[in-house]
Design a protein around this motif. Structure first.
Motif, PDB file in Angstrom:
ATOM      1  N   VAL A 151      12.315  10.288  -3.239  1.00  0.00           N
ATOM      2  CA  VAL A 151      11.614  10.121  -1.961  1.00  0.00           C
ATOM      3  C   VAL A 151      10.590   9.164  -1.274  1.00  0.00           C
ATOM      4  O   VAL A 151       9.452   9.328  -2.370  1.00  0.00           O
ATOM      5  N   HIS A 152      10.605   7.732  -1.304  1.00  0.00           N
ATOM      6  CA  HIS A 152       9.446   7.215  -1.536  1.00  0.00           C
ATOM      7  C   HIS A 152       8.372   7.571   0.002  1.00  0.00           C
ATOM      8  O   HIS A 152       8.640   7.909   0.795  1.00  0.00           O
ATOM      9  N   GLY A 153       7.071   7.839  -0.477  1.00  0.00           N
ATOM     10  CA  GLY A 153       6.483   8.475   0.185  1.00  0.00           C
ATOM     11  C   GLY A 153       6.151   9.590   0.856  1.00  0.00           C
ATOM     12  O   GLY A 153       5.961  10.388   1.844  1.00  0.00           O
ATOM     13  N   GLY A 154       6.749  10.122  -0.052  1.00  0.00           N
ATOM     14  CA  GLY A 154       6.465  11.542  -0.013  1.00  0.00           C
ATOM     15  C   GLY A 154       5.296  12.726   0.866  1.00  0.00           C
ATOM     16  O   GLY A 154       5.817  13.610   1.353  1.00  0.00           O
ATOM     17  N   ASN A 160       7.244  14.509   3.595  1.00  0.00           N
ATOM     18  CA  ASN A 160       6.416  15.845   3.041  1.00  0.00           C
ATOM     19  C   ASN A 160       8.183  16.614   3.607  1.00  0.00           C
ATOM     20  O   ASN A 160       8.152  17.544   3.145  1.00  0.00           O
ATOM     21  N   VAL A 161       8.591  16.223   4.487  1.00  0.00           N
ATOM     22  CA  VAL A 161       9.783  17.125   5.508  1.00  0.00           C
ATOM     23  C   VAL A 161      11.404  17.181   4.511  1.00  0.00           C
ATOM     24  O   VAL A 161      12.149  17.093   3.859  1.00  0.00           O
ATOM     25  N   ALA A 162      11.395  15.306   4.093  1.00  0.00           N
ATOM     26  CA  ALA A 162      12.364  14.605   3.429  1.00  0.00           C
ATOM     27  C   ALA A 162      12.844  15.894   2.099  1.00  0.00           C
ATOM     28  O   ALA A 162      13.407  15.812   1.964  1.00  0.00           O
ATOM     29  N   ILE A 163      11.416  15.896   1.438  1.00  0.00           N
ATOM     30  CA  ILE A 163      11.412  16.375   0.187  1.00  0.00           C
ATOM     31  C   ILE A 163      12.015  17.346   0.542  1.00  0.00           C
ATOM     32  O   ILE A 163      12.482  18.174  -0.635  1.00  0.00           O
ATOM     33  N   GLN A 164      11.350  18.908   1.299  1.00  0.00           N
ATOM     34  CA  GLN A 164      11.608  19.976   1.203  1.00  0.00           C
ATOM     35  C   GLN A 164      13.468  19.509   1.728  1.00  0.00           C
ATOM     36  O   GLN A 164      14.035  21.437   1.129  1.00  0.00           O
ATOM     37  N   VAL A 173      14.428  16.159  -7.029  1.00  0.00           N
ATOM     38  CA  VAL A 173      13.922  15.764  -5.969  1.00  0.00           C
ATOM     39  C   VAL A 173      12.401  15.112  -7.135  1.00  0.00           C
ATOM     40  O   VAL A 173      11.665  15.765  -7.657  1.00  0.00           O
ATOM     41  N   TYR A 174      12.498  13.836  -6.472  1.00  0.00           N
ATOM     42  CA  TYR A 174      11.391  12.887  -7.011  1.00  0.00           C
ATOM     43  C   TYR A 174      10.636  12.670  -5.903  1.00  0.00           C
ATOM     44  O   TYR A 174      11.198  11.750  -5.179  1.00  0.00           O
ATOM     45  N   VAL A 205      12.605   4.831 -13.401  1.00  0.00           N
ATOM     46  CA  VAL A 205      14.070   4.779 -13.608  1.00  0.00           C
ATOM     47  C   VAL A 205      14.015   5.297 -14.624  1.00  0.00           C
ATOM     48  O   VAL A 205      14.977   6.264 -14.639  1.00  0.00           O
ATOM     49  N   ASP A 206      13.821   4.671 -15.471  1.00  0.00           N
ATOM     50  CA  ASP A 206      13.552   4.881 -17.033  1.00  0.00           C
ATOM     51  C   ASP A 206      13.006   6.988 -17.655  1.00  0.00           C
ATOM     52  O   ASP A 206      14.242   7.149 -18.229  1.00  0.00           O
ATOM     53  N   GLU A 207      12.279   6.625 -16.837  1.00  0.00           N
ATOM     54  CA  GLU A 207      11.798   8.239 -17.403  1.00  0.00           C
ATOM     55  C   GLU A 207      12.054   9.238 -17.323  1.00  0.00           C
ATOM     56  O   GLU A 207      13.026  10.702 -17.698  1.00  0.00           O
ATOM     57  N   HIS A 208      12.882   9.108 -15.405  1.00  0.00           N
ATOM     58  CA  HIS A 208      13.823  10.182 -14.667  1.00  0.00           C
ATOM     59  C   HIS A 208      14.959  10.352 -15.292  1.00  0.00           C
ATOM     60  O   HIS A 208      15.755  11.014 -14.711  1.00  0.00           O
ATOM     61  N   THR A 209      15.538   9.632 -14.655  1.00  0.00           N
ATOM     62  CA  THR A 209      17.378   8.766 -14.555  1.00  0.00           C
ATOM     63  C   THR A 209      17.964   8.217 -16.554  1.00  0.00           C
ATOM     64  O   THR A 209      19.165   7.906 -16.663  1.00  0.00           O
ATOM     65  N   GLY A 210      16.926   8.002 -17.109  1.00  0.00           N
ATOM     66  CA  GLY A 210      17.620   7.751 -18.311  1.00  0.00           C
ATOM     67  C   GLY A 210      17.934   6.184 -18.296  1.00  0.00           C
ATOM     68  O   GLY A 210      19.098   5.632 -18.851  1.00  0.00           O
ATOM     69  N   GLY A 211      17.418   5.460 -16.813  1.00  0.00           N
ATOM     70  CA  GLY A 211      18.382   4.265 -16.946  1.00  0.00           C
ATOM     71  C   GLY A 211      18.699   4.318 -15.978  1.00  0.00           C
ATOM     72  O   GLY A 211      19.429   3.009 -15.366  1.00  0.00           O
ATOM     73  N   ASP A 212      19.608   5.593 -15.337  1.00  0.00           N
ATOM     74  CA  ASP A 212      20.606   5.147 -14.562  1.00  0.00           C
ATOM     75  C   ASP A 212      20.105   4.644 -13.240  1.00  0.00           C
ATOM     76  O   ASP A 212      21.652   3.804 -12.635  1.00  0.00           O
ATOM     77  N   GLY A 213      19.368   5.425 -12.559  1.00  0.00           N
ATOM     78  CA  GLY A 213      19.181   5.470 -11.170  1.00  0.00           C
ATOM     79  C   GLY A 213      18.961   6.444 -10.241  1.00  0.00           C
ATOM     80  O   GLY A 213      19.456   7.281 -10.731  1.00  0.00           O
ATOM     81  N   PHE A 214      18.591   6.170  -9.255  1.00  0.00           N
ATOM     82  CA  PHE A 214      18.572   7.727  -8.704  1.00  0.00           C
ATOM     83  C   PHE A 214      20.151   7.849  -8.112  1.00  0.00           C
ATOM     84  O   PHE A 214      20.543   6.653  -7.352  1.00  0.00           O
ATOM     85  N   ASP A 215      20.263   9.184  -7.184  1.00  0.00           N
ATOM     86  CA  ASP A 215      21.562   9.060  -6.193  1.00  0.00           C
ATOM     87  C   ASP A 215      21.501   8.439  -5.146  1.00  0.00           C
ATOM     88  O   ASP A 215      22.517   8.373  -4.279  1.00  0.00           O
ATOM     89  N   VAL A 216      20.340   9.586  -4.759  1.00  0.00           N
ATOM     90  CA  VAL A 216      20.364   8.836  -3.007  1.00  0.00           C
ATOM     91  C   VAL A 216      18.434   7.913  -2.952  1.00  0.00           C
ATOM     92  O   VAL A 216      17.557   8.734  -4.084  1.00  0.00           O
ATOM     93  N   VAL A 217      18.397   7.697  -2.098  1.00  0.00           N
ATOM     94  CA  VAL A 217      16.585   7.241  -2.401  1.00  0.00           C
ATOM     95  C   VAL A 217      16.548   6.943  -0.517  1.00  0.00           C
ATOM     96  O   VAL A 217      17.065   6.627  -0.578  1.00  0.00           O
ATOM     97  N   PHE A 218      15.350   8.194  -0.360  1.00  0.00           N
ATOM     98  CA  PHE A 218      14.829   7.446   0.962  1.00  0.00           C
ATOM     99  C   PHE A 218      13.844   7.477   0.827  1.00  0.00           C
ATOM    100  O   PHE A 218      12.942   7.681   0.598  1.00  0.00           O
ATOM    101  N   ASP A 219      14.229   6.210   1.969  1.00  0.00           N
ATOM    102  CA  ASP A 219      12.513   5.483   1.987  1.00  0.00           C
ATOM    103  C   ASP A 219      12.078   5.250   3.233  1.00  0.00           C
ATOM    104  O   ASP A 219      12.253   4.437   3.719  1.00  0.00           O
TER     105      ASP A 219
END
Length: 328
Positions: A151-154, A160-164, A173-174, A205-219
């Motif tokens: 979630v960009h801009g959490g 903040n609602v998107a995170i929850q 969630v990140y 991306v490397d740290e949290h997904t092993g370089g694969d990337g996120f399944d969903v990005v909510f921007d």
């Protein structure tokens, strides 16, 4: 009734207190005594830009979209509501729909739902626009269990609602933030905080997904930030954005086979199109809140109806944390 009205639009537009006729209930609608409303970025845009935005009402105008309050009268053809019910919704303040900066509003019953019993009136008023936006974006992107969601801009109103909600849907969630307060709030909401000022997209991306990337990005930042969303997503990933009014090279999205979902939640209000979808979403949001999985973040500053201008200024200052709420 008392209402705060705008006589003319522009950077220097001011809210004036006025006595206007109390609206009468009509078929398919309910008359609600407004107890609280909240300020959204689109409200400030309308105030400043006026008719440069095709959704702005004619002046003199009563602005404000979100509200919570008590049903005072029920129109013909309305089921599920009775006098005394506490409800919330996003039902006015644009086009030909009078807004919520007033003592009463006549709201389309398809744009409201019963308020969660465990939320205050102020908390309920903070939810409708941002909750519908976050819910729609996450659902259209297929958010579900065991997915990694960014979630960009959490720390923002939608973020903040998107995170929850993403957590409620079972995702891991990140979320990005740019300051200590923002990052602390993101962690408090149960997401892994990412400082976008000190970490590059490739680094997190490397740290949290092993370089694969996120399944969903909510921007919820959108605009030029969409390029970061494309970079952060996995192959065939899903992007949901609330801000896409920009010319952008989609080549990176093409080569990763990304799906882009543009969320503009005002469409049902503007075009009287599938309004009942909003009632259904808000009813689901009520259940999620009553299950303890959604509590909106409110700004620490408090405002009354007479303070509508100051409430707008607070949101525009960028100094607030959470939703700015006006209590009648």
């Amino acid at each position: 009734m008392k209402a705060m009205i705008i006589q003319s639009y522009g950077e220097d537009a001011v809210f004036e207190s006025a006595d206007v006729e109390t609206p009468s209930v009509k078929p398919g609608h309910v008359l609600v005594k407004v107890a609280a409303s909240s300020v959204n970025t689109v409200d400030t845009m309308i105030r400043k830009m006026g008719k440069d935005l095709p959704l702005s009402p004619d002046t003199p105008a009563i602005l404000g979209m979100d509200f919570a309050g008590t049903v005072e009268a029920v129109g013909d053809g309305v089921d599920g509501y009775q006098v005394g019910d506490e409800v919330y919704g996003c039902a006015g303040g644009l086009a030909d729909l009078p807004g919520t900066l007033a003592e009463y509003i006549v709201a389309d019953a398809d744009l409201i739902a019963l308020k969660a019993k465990n939320l205050s009136i102020a908390q309920a008023a903070a939810l409708p626009l941002v909750a519908i936006t976050a819910y729609e974006g996450l659902k259209r992107a297929g958010t579900g269990p065991n997915q990694k969601v960014l979630v960009h801009g959490g720390s923002g109103g939608v973020g903040n609602v998107a995170i929850q909600l993403a957590k409620h849907f079972g995702a891991d969630v990140y979320s990005t933030g740019g300051g200590d307060k923002q990052l602390a709030l993101i962690e408090k909401l149960g997401a892994t905080a990412i400082n976008y000022k000190s970490e590059s997209v490739q680094q997190y991306v490397d740290e949290h997904t092993g370089g694969d990337g996120f399944d969903v990005v909510f921007d919820s930042v959108g605009g030029a930030n969409l390029t970061k969303s494309f970079k952060a997503a996995r192959l065939n990933g899903q992007i949901a954005t609330t801000v896409s009014m920009i010319e952008l090279d989609l080549t990176p999205a093409h080569f990763k086979g990304l799906s882009l979902h543009v969320v503009f939640m005002l469409i049902p209000m503007l075009h009287n199109y599938r309004r009942s979808d909003h009632a259904e979403i808000l009813a689901n949001v009520t259940r999620i809140a009553e299950a303890g999985n959604l509590t909106p973040v409110l700004d620490e500053e408090k405002f009354s109806l007479n303070d509508a201008g100051a409430a707008h200024a607070r949101l525009e200052s960028g100094k607030g944390m959470g939703k700015v709420v006006i209590e009648n």
